[in-house]
Design an enzyme around this catalytic site. Structure first.
Site, PDB file in Angstrom:
ATOM      1  N   ASP A 203       0.889  -1.150   0.000  1.00 50.28           N
ATOM      2  CA  ASP A 203       0.000   0.000   0.000  1.00 50.28           C
ATOM      3  C   ASP A 203       0.935   1.209   0.000  1.00 50.28           C
ATOM      4  O   ASP A 203       2.119   1.076   0.281  1.00 50.28           O
ATOM      5  CB  ASP A 203      -0.824  -0.079   1.287  1.00 50.28           C
ATOM      6  CG  ASP A 203      -1.607   1.185   1.570  1.00 50.28           C
ATOM      7  OD1 ASP A 203      -2.350   1.601   0.686  1.00 50.28           O
ATOM      8  OD2 ASP A 203      -1.467   1.727   2.676  1.00 50.28           O
TER       9      ASP A 203
ATOM     10  N   ASP B 169      -7.454  -0.860   4.197  1.00 48.37           N
ATOM     11  CA  ASP B 169      -6.995  -2.020   3.438  1.00 48.37           C
ATOM     12  C   ASP B 169      -7.195  -3.348   4.162  1.00 48.37           C
ATOM     13  O   ASP B 169      -6.613  -4.351   3.780  1.00 48.37           O
ATOM     14  CB  ASP B 169      -5.549  -1.846   2.951  1.00 48.37           C
ATOM     15  CG  ASP B 169      -4.620  -1.412   4.059  1.00 48.37           C
ATOM     16  OD1 ASP B 169      -4.975  -1.597   5.224  1.00 48.37           O
ATOM     17  OD2 ASP B 169      -3.548  -0.879   3.735  1.00 48.37           O
TER      18      ASP B 169
HETATM   19  P1  ADP Z   1      -3.609   4.698  -0.118  1.00 49.30           P
HETATM   20  O1  ADP Z   1      -3.938   3.596  -1.056  1.00 49.30           O
HETATM   21  O2  ADP Z   1      -2.558   5.587  -0.667  1.00 49.30           O
HETATM   22  O3  ADP Z   1      -3.279   4.229   1.254  1.00 49.30           O
HETATM   23  P2  ADP Z   1      -6.423   5.390   0.484  1.00 49.30           P
HETATM   24  O4  ADP Z   1      -7.071   4.248  -0.192  1.00 49.30           O
HETATM   25  O5  ADP Z   1      -6.472   5.435   1.972  1.00 49.30           O
HETATM   26  O6  ADP Z   1      -4.927   5.630  -0.014  1.00 49.30           O
HETATM   27  O7  ADP Z   1      -7.098   6.727  -0.049  1.00 49.30           O
HETATM   28  C1  ADP Z   1      -7.097   7.008  -1.438  1.00 49.30           C
HETATM   29  C2  ADP Z   1      -7.373   8.440  -1.738  1.00 49.30           C
HETATM   30  O8  ADP Z   1      -8.650   8.795  -1.262  1.00 49.30           O
HETATM   31  C3  ADP Z   1      -6.415   9.407  -1.078  1.00 49.30           C
HETATM   32  O9  ADP Z   1      -5.255   9.602  -1.829  1.00 49.30           O
HETATM   33  C4  ADP Z   1      -7.274  10.673  -0.998  1.00 49.30           C
HETATM   34  O10 ADP Z   1      -7.240  11.348  -2.223  1.00 49.30           O
HETATM   35  C5  ADP Z   1      -8.673  10.136  -0.793  1.00 49.30           C
HETATM   36  N1  ADP Z   1      -9.053  10.131   0.630  1.00 49.30           N
HETATM   37  C6  ADP Z   1      -9.275   9.049   1.411  1.00 49.30           C
HETATM   38  N2  ADP Z   1      -9.641   9.400   2.659  1.00 49.30           N
HETATM   39  C7  ADP Z   1      -9.619  10.753   2.691  1.00 49.30           C
HETATM   40  C8  ADP Z   1      -9.878  11.738   3.697  1.00 49.30           C
HETATM   41  N3  ADP Z   1     -10.224  11.408   4.930  1.00 49.30           N
HETATM   42  N4  ADP Z   1      -9.768  13.039   3.341  1.00 49.30           N
HETATM   43  C9  ADP Z   1      -9.422  13.383   2.108  1.00 49.30           C
HETATM   44  N5  ADP Z   1      -9.159  12.525   1.140  1.00 49.30           N
HETATM   45  C10 ADP Z   1      -9.255  11.229   1.396  1.00 49.30           C
HETATM   46 MG    MG Z   2      -3.431   3.312   3.209  1.00 48.68          MG
END
Ligand code: ADP
Ligand code: MG
Length: 712
Positions: free
Chosen positions: A410, A608
């Protein structure tokens, strides 16, 4: 609770473990019983939790009947001195004296044997060796008789008894007595070695605090950590272990967290710092406000996890259990066939010659070497890994880590630090930068996402959280919330576009968090994250130890994802994924991996959990003890360092090598002795080495796991 755990103190033979498991499991009202020999632990699962008292009482009776010397008591996590068998002192003394007397008589018998001028009358010769034999082996014989009346025919004592009595019956007195002596000495050494090994593994995990200094109106009181409540104040003096998780309310000091993380650099703490149980206070006097009860504190979680790891057995352990079940009867029946068939079928073959050969079979009929050493190796591997801040929840995962084909990461919080800094704020018309940031921070005030934490940190204004209602987090996209009378969206372009709000293109690199207020675009905030210091090393190291594909799955934008992948040299990267799409891509990777290699997913436990669960081995960043990650994953990295993954793989491989060395060694020695015994080339002297000698060597070899585990 449907499940309870007890310590079986004095449990020192694997066969007794299997016996207890079988008989307790068969008790009425018990749905499953499991005995873990390596940690002397009995786990009982009840069908009906209301009947515990009854079940426990009956279990106690069964254990006393099977093995009177075993004490059953409540499980305390790794008590000091674990592993020492608790045999009453007079019994111990008698065992020693009888063994010594028996050996002296035996030596006397042997000396007389070799004085040519002296030929003892045969009854005197028998008397000397028989007396030696009974002194040494009396207890074995008594146990054999007792157990066989309970239907345990393949009991080790019973087989040794028959083998030696058989030797006497065919006139091989010295052999009969000698085999019993070596068996007893071997057993004694083996108990000692197993006890020592258990102790040194427990010592590795010596993080269990014995007491807490509770601050009371009448001064400090030394109490058991279990009795301390949330909000209580405790004092930790220099050199003491921190007994419970909490926050420093007074004092400053450096903490040695190496037992939790493997990290040798001390960590400085002061008023307001969160501290974890299991760390050692090095120099200052600390007053700590307790934030979690003992059962939920980090030490308990770690110890529980490591102690329960034994109940998820590896394929190899299951194989050995099955093998042991068939090995003994097969060898015993072959012995019977060997004693009876040739004398009946081959003209001129004598019974005494073939019985002699068959006795060799009985002596090597215990698979003890494997049954003891293999669980011990896995336990050592898991214990050693935990000392390095790598918590592995079962031998099956340790085994899976030996053969890794694909590692999937991730991004946020895993390869990157997850601490974003705000690099620019671009408001739309009619709103100021400060207002945009304030709205974003308010909107994010209930989210645990690293992005949310960073935006809240960047906003210096006090947040009036009473304004917030209707909070909703849309995984992989962002949040939707009411602030006063305004409906606010904060998240990526997907989130706003789903509500038909058009979003301008952002040129700047970094993660853009867009805001909309009452369905009108309000601007965006660009934040950027840094790679962890060891991410590149982690990837290089994984490749060096033979991992074929290293992949990243992220919900972040293509630009950000691809530039990071390039910096650390990943093979593949998939971007802009929603949580369920991460699972889909993982499944594709699973299908395209080569052969039996395993697929690991490494995440931070945020957004995840489904992917962690779906992969062969889910590894989570534990953020030193974070609950969500410890729950969801199979392996937890306490220090959040991705470079620990290759360390875990190294420990796993070393454990596997040692396990296989023991399997090959024990089976080939026993096999060779069986063949030689059948051909009349091996005597009971060799056979006794094949039994206790091999077991002893296997146990010592198993302990080498700990050495590697210290070195990663
Ligand atoms: P990663 O796969 O990088 O761990 P996530 O799946 O947690 O990322 O989140 C993917 C995208 O969703 C982030 O890059 C962001 O753009 C958006 N996002 C998720 N949660 C939030 C939040 N609480 N506030 C703002 N944007 C969010
Ligand atoms: Mg993450």
């Amino acid at each position: 609770m449907n499940e309870r755990t007890y310590i079986l103190e004095g449990l020192c033979c694997p066969r007794c473990a299997a016996k207890i498991e079988k008989h307790v499991g068969a008790l009425e009202g018990v749905s499953r019983a499991l005995v873990d020999f390596s940690v002397q632990k009995l786990t009982i699962e009840a069908e009906n939790p209301e009947r515990w008292d009854d079940i426990v009482a009956r279990t106690g009776v069964v254990i006393k009947r099977l093995e009177p010397s075993i004490e059953m008591r409540d499980a305390v996590l790794f008590p000091a001195g674990a592993g020492a068998a608790s045999v009453p002192a007079p019994v111990k003394r008698w065992r020693r004296v009888s063994l010594a007397l028996g050996m002296a008589l035996f030596v006397l018998g042997m000396v007389l044997e070799y004085i040519p001028s002296l030929t003892l009358p045969s009854f005197a010769r028998l008397a000397v060796f028989l007396a030696a034999y009974l002194l040494v082996g009396g207890e074995v014989l008594v146990t054999a008789v007792k157990n066989s009346t309970k239907g345990e025919i393949f009991d080790e004592n019973f087989l040794m008894g028959i083998a030696t009595i058989g030797a006497f019956a065919i006139g091989e007195y010295p052999e009969g007595a000698a085999v019993m002596i070596f068996y007893r000495i071997g057993e004694a050494f083996q108990d000692y070695a197993v006890g020592r090994s258990r102790k040194s593994i427990s010592a590795l995990m010596d993080i269990r605090p014995d007491y807490a200094n509770l601050k009371t109106a009448s001064g400090l009181k030394r109490v058991s950590p279990e009795t301390v409540r949330i909000g209580d104040l405790i004092v930790v003096k220099p050199g003491e272990k921190i007994p419970l998780d909490g926050v420093v309310s007074d004092g400053f000091s450096a903490l040695d967290t190496s037992a939790l993380t493997g990290e040798s650099l001390p960590r400085d703490v002061e008023k307001g710092s969160a501290v974890l149980s299991g760390s050692i206070n090095k120099n200052g006097l600390l007053t700590i406000e307790v934030s979690r009860v003992f059962g939920e504190s980090t030490v308990s979680k770690i110890l529980n996890l490591v102690q329960n790891a034994g109940s998820k057995k590896s394929v190899t352990e299951n194989f050995i259990t099955k093998f042991a079940r068939y090995y003994t009867p097969v060898v015993v029946f072959s012995a019977a066939a060997l004693a009876l068939l040739p004398p009946l079928l081959i003209p001129g073959a004598s019974f005494s010659e073939w019985i002699n050969r068959a006795l060799v079979f009985l002596v090597v009929s215990c698979p003890c070497a494997l049954v003891i050493s293999i669980p011990l190796s896995f336990f050592g591997g898991i214990g050693g890994a935990s000392r390095n801040g790598i918590l592995i929840k079962g031998s099956n995962y340790l085994e899976a880590l030996t053969n890794v084909d694909t590692v999937v990461f991730d991004k946020t919080g895993t390869l990157t630090r997850g601490v974003f800094s705000v690099s620019s704020i671009v408001p739309a018309k009619g709103i100021t930068k400060e207002e945009l940031l304030y709205y974003a921070a308010l909107a994010e005030s209930d989210s645990n996402h690293p992005i949310a934490l960073s935006i809240r940190n960047a906003c210096k204004r006090e947040l009036d959280t009473a304004l917030i209602s209707g909070y909703e987090e849309i995984a992989g996209k962002g949040v939707s919330v009411r602030i006063g009378n305004d409906q606010v969206l904060a998240g990526n372009a997907k989130l706003l576009e789903a509500g038909n709000i058009s979003v301008p293109a952002v040129e700047e690199t970094g993660t853009a968090v867009h805001l909309a207020v009452n369905n009108e675009y309000a601007g965006y905030i660009v934040i950027s994250d840094e790679l962890k210091a060891d991410s590149k090393d982690a990837v290089d190291d994984l490749r060096a130890i033979g991992v074929k594909r290293i992949v990243m799955l992220t919900g972040d934008s293509k630009a950000v994802g691809e530039s990071m992948a390039k910096q650390i040299g990943l093979d593949m990267v998939y971007t802009e994924l929603l949580p369920h799409q991460k699972v889909e891509y993982l499944e594709v990777l699973e299908k395209t991996k080569s052969g039996s290699g395993k697929l690991i997913f490494v995440g931070d436990g945020i957004n995840d959990a489904p992917v962690l669960a779906r992969s062969d081995v889910g590894i989570a960043m534990g953020g030193v003890g974070s609950d969500a990650a410890i729950e969801a994953a199979d392996v937890v990295l306490m220090t959040d360092e991705p470079s620990k993954i290759s360390g875990a793989i190294r420990i796993a491989r070393k454990t596997r090598n040692i396990v296989w060395q023991n399997i090959v060694f024990a089976l080939s020695v026993k096999g060779a002795i069986l063949v030689m015994g059948a051909l009349g080339l091996a005597t009971m002297w060799e056979a006794v080495f094949g039994d206790v000698g091999v077991a002893l060597i296997a146990v010592f070899n198993a302990m080498r796991v700990l050495k590697t585990a210290r070195a990663v």
